[in-house]
Design a protein around this motif. Structure first.
Motif, PDB file in Angstrom:
ATOM      1  N   LEU A 194      30.271  37.331  34.142  1.00  0.00           N
ATOM      2  CA  LEU A 194      28.820  37.378  34.086  1.00  0.00           C
ATOM      3  C   LEU A 194      28.408  38.813  34.352  1.00  0.00           C
ATOM      4  N   GLU A 195      27.483  39.309  33.563  1.00  0.00           N
ATOM      5  CA  GLU A 195      27.070  40.702  33.726  1.00  0.00           C
ATOM      6  C   GLU A 195      26.715  40.992  35.189  1.00  0.00           C
ATOM      7  N   PRO A 196      26.857  42.259  35.620  1.00  0.00           N
ATOM      8  CA  PRO A 196      26.740  42.582  37.058  1.00  0.00           C
ATOM      9  C   PRO A 196      25.314  42.715  37.575  1.00  0.00           C
ATOM     10  N   LEU A 197      24.353  42.058  36.956  1.00  0.00           N
ATOM     11  CA  LEU A 197      22.956  42.193  37.345  1.00  0.00           C
ATOM     12  C   LEU A 197      22.720  41.837  38.806  1.00  0.00           C
ATOM     13  N   GLU A 198      23.364  40.785  39.299  1.00  0.00           N
ATOM     14  CA  GLU A 198      23.221  40.387  40.705  1.00  0.00           C
ATOM     15  C   GLU A 198      24.534  40.583  41.478  1.00  0.00           C
ATOM     16  N   SER A 199      25.414  41.431  40.942  1.00  0.00           N
ATOM     17  CA  SER A 199      26.634  41.860  41.655  1.00  0.00           C
ATOM     18  C   SER A 199      27.516  40.687  42.082  1.00  0.00           C
ATOM     19  N   THR A 200      27.763  39.761  41.159  1.00  0.00           N
ATOM     20  CA  THR A 200      28.500  38.548  41.518  1.00  0.00           C
ATOM     21  C   THR A 200      29.970  38.566  41.107  1.00  0.00           C
ATOM     22  N   SER A 201      30.415  39.585  40.367  1.00  0.00           N
ATOM     23  CA  SER A 201      31.781  39.560  39.828  1.00  0.00           C
ATOM     24  C   SER A 201      32.830  39.509  40.922  1.00  0.00           C
ATOM     25  N   ILE A 202      32.712  40.386  41.907  1.00  0.00           N
ATOM     26  CA  ILE A 202      33.705  40.423  42.980  1.00  0.00           C
ATOM     27  C   ILE A 202      33.588  39.176  43.845  1.00  0.00           C
ATOM     28  N   HIS A 203      32.364  38.705  44.053  1.00  0.00           N
ATOM     29  CA  HIS A 203      32.195  37.451  44.803  1.00  0.00           C
ATOM     30  C   HIS A 203      32.978  36.318  44.163  1.00  0.00           C
ATOM     31  N   LEU A 204      32.904  36.191  42.843  1.00  0.00           N
ATOM     32  CA  LEU A 204      33.569  35.075  42.177  1.00  0.00           C
ATOM     33  C   LEU A 204      35.083  35.148  42.322  1.00  0.00           C
ATOM     34  N   ILE A 205      35.643  36.342  42.451  1.00  0.00           N
ATOM     35  CA  ILE A 205      37.092  36.451  42.644  1.00  0.00           C
ATOM     36  C   ILE A 205      37.499  35.798  43.956  1.00  0.00           C
ATOM     37  N   PHE A 265      54.742  32.799  44.269  1.00  0.00           N
ATOM     38  CA  PHE A 265      53.509  33.064  43.532  1.00  0.00           C
ATOM     39  C   PHE A 265      53.639  34.390  42.801  1.00  0.00           C
ATOM     40  N   VAL A 266      53.399  34.352  41.503  1.00  0.00           N
ATOM     41  CA  VAL A 266      53.478  35.556  40.670  1.00  0.00           C
ATOM     42  C   VAL A 266      52.079  35.862  40.137  1.00  0.00           C
ATOM     43  N   ILE A 267      51.602  37.060  40.430  1.00  0.00           N
ATOM     44  CA  ILE A 267      50.277  37.502  39.985  1.00  0.00           C
ATOM     45  C   ILE A 267      50.460  38.459  38.816  1.00  0.00           C
ATOM     46  N   LEU A 268      49.800  38.198  37.707  1.00  0.00           N
ATOM     47  CA  LEU A 268      49.857  39.083  36.555  1.00  0.00           C
ATOM     48  C   LEU A 268      48.586  39.921  36.514  1.00  0.00           C
ATOM     49  N   GLY A 269      48.733  41.222  36.739  1.00  0.00           N
ATOM     50  CA  GLY A 269      47.594  42.126  36.679  1.00  0.00           C
ATOM     51  C   GLY A 269      47.212  42.637  38.052  1.00  0.00           C
ATOM     52  N   GLY A 270      46.881  43.912  38.112  1.00  0.00           N
ATOM     53  CA  GLY A 270      46.440  44.519  39.367  1.00  0.00           C
ATOM     54  C   GLY A 270      44.928  44.597  39.406  1.00  0.00           C
ATOM     55  N   GLY A 271      44.413  45.786  39.627  1.00  0.00           N
ATOM     56  CA  GLY A 271      42.969  45.929  39.718  1.00  0.00           C
ATOM     57  C   GLY A 271      42.406  45.190  40.914  1.00  0.00           C
ATOM     58  N   THR A 272      41.086  45.067  40.960  1.00  0.00           N
ATOM     59  CA  THR A 272      40.438  44.403  42.099  1.00  0.00           C
ATOM     60  C   THR A 272      40.866  42.951  42.217  1.00  0.00           C
ATOM     61  N   ALA A 273      40.878  42.217  41.102  1.00  0.00           N
ATOM     62  CA  ALA A 273      41.214  40.797  41.155  1.00  0.00           C
ATOM     63  C   ALA A 273      42.654  40.577  41.592  1.00  0.00           C
ATOM     64  N   GLY A 274      43.593  41.289  40.974  1.00  0.00           N
ATOM     65  CA  GLY A 274      45.000  41.085  41.291  1.00  0.00           C
ATOM     66  C   GLY A 274      45.335  41.426  42.728  1.00  0.00           C
ATOM     67  N   TRP A 275      44.866  42.579  43.188  1.00  0.00           N
ATOM     68  CA  TRP A 275      45.217  42.984  44.552  1.00  0.00           C
ATOM     69  C   TRP A 275      44.415  42.229  45.606  1.00  0.00           C
ATOM     70  N   MET A 276      43.232  41.743  45.251  1.00  0.00           N
ATOM     71  CA  MET A 276      42.513  40.866  46.174  1.00  0.00           C
ATOM     72  C   MET A 276      43.278  39.557  46.341  1.00  0.00           C
ATOM     73  N   ALA A 277      43.783  39.017  45.219  1.00  0.00           N
ATOM     74  CA  ALA A 277      44.589  37.796  45.291  1.00  0.00           C
ATOM     75  C   ALA A 277      45.846  38.028  46.101  1.00  0.00           C
ATOM     76  N   ALA A 278      46.502  39.169  45.883  1.00  0.00           N
ATOM     77  CA  ALA A 278      47.732  39.468  46.619  1.00  0.00           C
ATOM     78  C   ALA A 278      47.473  39.611  48.114  1.00  0.00           C
ATOM     79  N   ALA A 279      46.391  40.304  48.468  1.00  0.00           N
ATOM     80  CA  ALA A 279      46.081  40.497  49.886  1.00  0.00           C
ATOM     81  C   ALA A 279      45.768  39.175  50.572  1.00  0.00           C
ATOM     82  N   CYS A 280      44.928  38.366  49.931  1.00  0.00           N
ATOM     83  CA  CYS A 280      44.537  37.100  50.550  1.00  0.00           C
ATOM     84  C   CYS A 280      45.704  36.118  50.605  1.00  0.00           C
ATOM     85  N   LEU A 281      46.534  36.082  49.566  1.00  0.00           N
ATOM     86  CA  LEU A 281      47.715  35.214  49.589  1.00  0.00           C
ATOM     87  C   LEU A 281      48.697  35.646  50.668  1.00  0.00           C
TER      88      LEU A 281
END
Length: 507
Positions: A342-353, A8-24
């Motif tokens: 989706l804008e962060p009005l209900e703080s869903t961005s990290i949840h969706l990852i 599995f190759v992940i392109l990009g770090g940040g919250t999404a990339g490293w969350m994917a790496a940690a969970c994988l």
């Protein structure tokens, strides 16, 4: 010939990339000698977006999955507790309501307590504010904190909580976790995505000439969608018609006491500002629609909203609300901004990852030729993000504000049929069409409906089958118990200090 999904190759770090790496890494590296590998490619030249620093209670699913100690996580990420969101000036200027996590009272006679409350309100009888039924809201508004209890006899059974944190520190924390598990990090900038004859992704070619081959690719490259869009051609579905906010300006400021255990969002002329308290600072920002406000006006509005001295220069962020038409194409899964925003009005961005990560695990392929799994995954991910979209639209469309061009636009715009059906069911008979699979449960919809001044013509018909004196007695007893439990809980800062086993830094 099938191609196994081993590397599995992940392109990009940040919250999404490293969350994917940690969970994988947690998923794949449990069997000694397994051929599974995870490689993450990121460039230090590309700064993460980092719009949000607030979460919802589902974040705890990720911490439990990774076996992360809460105290260690809170300490490392500058976190505070979050019990919900306080909305100011949303229905009209001067209005104030709270969307608390957890339930609005227990279930009574097969109906949520808020339905009994609603029946009394429709009948014209006096009722307490809806937030009096929320354990989390009462804790938050008194600047107190206590964790939910498993004891169904305690009002704390109905509470829920999440965190405010520093998103950059979360990415670093997850990177350390993933690399300790065996994830390989490669520093580099992608110049080209090479495809195989069948149209699947074969490798990433870096600007220095290296080729990073893999079996399955996860695109966390942000809005650019370097693999999912640029190479595989999955288009982006723009939702700006319903969610016109497409810019944000962020500006941290000095911490001030007390550390409030909730996010505060305040409606402004062309959008809304956020206030998020961390241990060492306050995160502030203004999410706005560029067609109604320019960058200089937005910065001026944000500076005027600050309650303490700024700690940095403001940072402008551009985004487009919407979703990827297909988030999983061939042997590539897109996550985070690459899959939609989706804008962060209900703080869903990290949840969706991590929700999409866990959904992917439910559809985990043996090999990359997995059309049925892809289709099912895509269908279910679309359902979730569209449900969240409708919930966000409600915050705007239901407002009674007409004082600026922005608010006149959002309150008059056409809405999706799916939201129209929900509104019709609530207006006519108090029914809330949210189910087990939806992120936002009936209590959340009720909080926004009531906060925006929506009262149905008639209550849920099941409420008519319960004697009114019984409902009134239960309402009185429950709200009294919630109030007492909230006042008995320790202050938010004392709860944090007890968790960390050290006093918080003075502000």
């Amino acid at each position: 010939m099938t191609r196994s999904a081993d590397h599995f190759v992940i392109l990009g770090g940040g919250t999404a990339g490293w969350m994917a790496a940690a969970c994988l890494s947690r998923l794949l590296f449990r069997v000694p000698g397994s051929p599974k590998r995870v490689t993450l490619v990121e460039s230090a030249e590309i700064a993460p977006i980092g719009v949000g620093e607030a979460t919802i209670p589902s974040i705890q699913d990720m911490l439990r999955y990774l076996n992360i100690d809460e105290a260690d996580f809170v300490s490392a990420t500058d976190a505070t507790y979050k019990l919900g969101i306080r909305f100011r000036d949303w229905r009209v200027a001067g209005s104030d309501f709270f969307h608390g996590f957890g339930e609005l009272g227990p279930t009574i006679e097969n109906l949520p307590l808020f339905q009994h409350w609603l029946s009394e309100k429709i009948a014209g009888r006096p009722v307490p504010p809806l937030e009096a039924l929320s354990m989390s809201a009462q804790l938050a508004l008194n600047n107190r904190f206590a964790k939910p209890k498993q004891d169904g006899n305690s009002p704390l059974f109905m509470a829920g909580y999440a965190y405010h944190f520093d998103a950059a520190k979360v990415a670093t924390y997850l990177r350390d976790y993933a690399e300790a598990k065996g994830v390989k990090r490669i520093e580099g900038h992608v110049a080209e995505v090479a495809l195989a004859v069948d149209g699947s992704v074969n490798s990433l070619r870096l600007t220095d000439g290296r080729d990073i081959t893999g079996d399955f690719f996860i695109d966390c490259s942000g809005f650019k969608g370097l693999i999912i869009e640029k190479a595989l051609g999955s288009p982006f579905e723009d939702w700006s018609h319903w969610l016109p906010c497409d810019r944000a300006v962020a500006l941290p400021s000095q911490s001030i006491a007390p550390l409030q255990p909730y996010t505060q969002v305040t409606a402004r002329d062309a959008g809304w500002t956020w206030r998020i308290p961390l241990q060492s600072r306050i995160g502030n920002g203004y999410v706005y629609a560029s067609r109604f406000c320019d960058a200089a006006q937005a910065e001026q509005t944000l500076r005027g909203a600050l309650e303490s001295q700024p700690l940095a220069e403001p940072r402008q962020i551009h985004f487009t609300p919407g979703r990827r038409r297909e988030a999983w194409v061939k042997n590539c899964l897109s996550l985070g901004l690459a899959s939609g925003f989706l804008e962060p009005l209900e703080s869903t961005s990290i949840h969706l990852i991590f929700a999409n990560l866990f959904r992917f695990f439910d559809h985990f392929p043996r090999d990359i030729d997995s059309a049925v799994l892809r289709q099912t995954y895509n269908d279910r991910s679309v359902r979730e993000i569209e449900e969240i979209r409708d919930f966000l639209i409600l915050h705007y469309w239901a407002s009674a504000r007409r004082d600026t061009p922005f608010w006149r636009y959002v309150t008059a715009m056409d809405i999706p049929d799916s939201l129209g059906a929900k509104l019709e069911a609530f207006r006519t008979q108090g029914k809330i069409l949210a189910d087990y699979y939806d992120l936002f449960k009936p209590a959340s919809w009720m909080a926004i409906y009531d906060g925006m001044g929506f009262t149905p013509k008639a209550p849920d018909p099941l409420a008519d089958l319960v004697p009114g004196d019984f409902s009134r007695r239960v309402l009185q007893n429950v709200t009294q118990g919630i109030r007492q439990a909230a006042l008995a809980a320790p202050p938010h800062e004392a709860s944090l200090a007890a968790l960390l086993r050290r006093p918080l830094s003075p502000v």
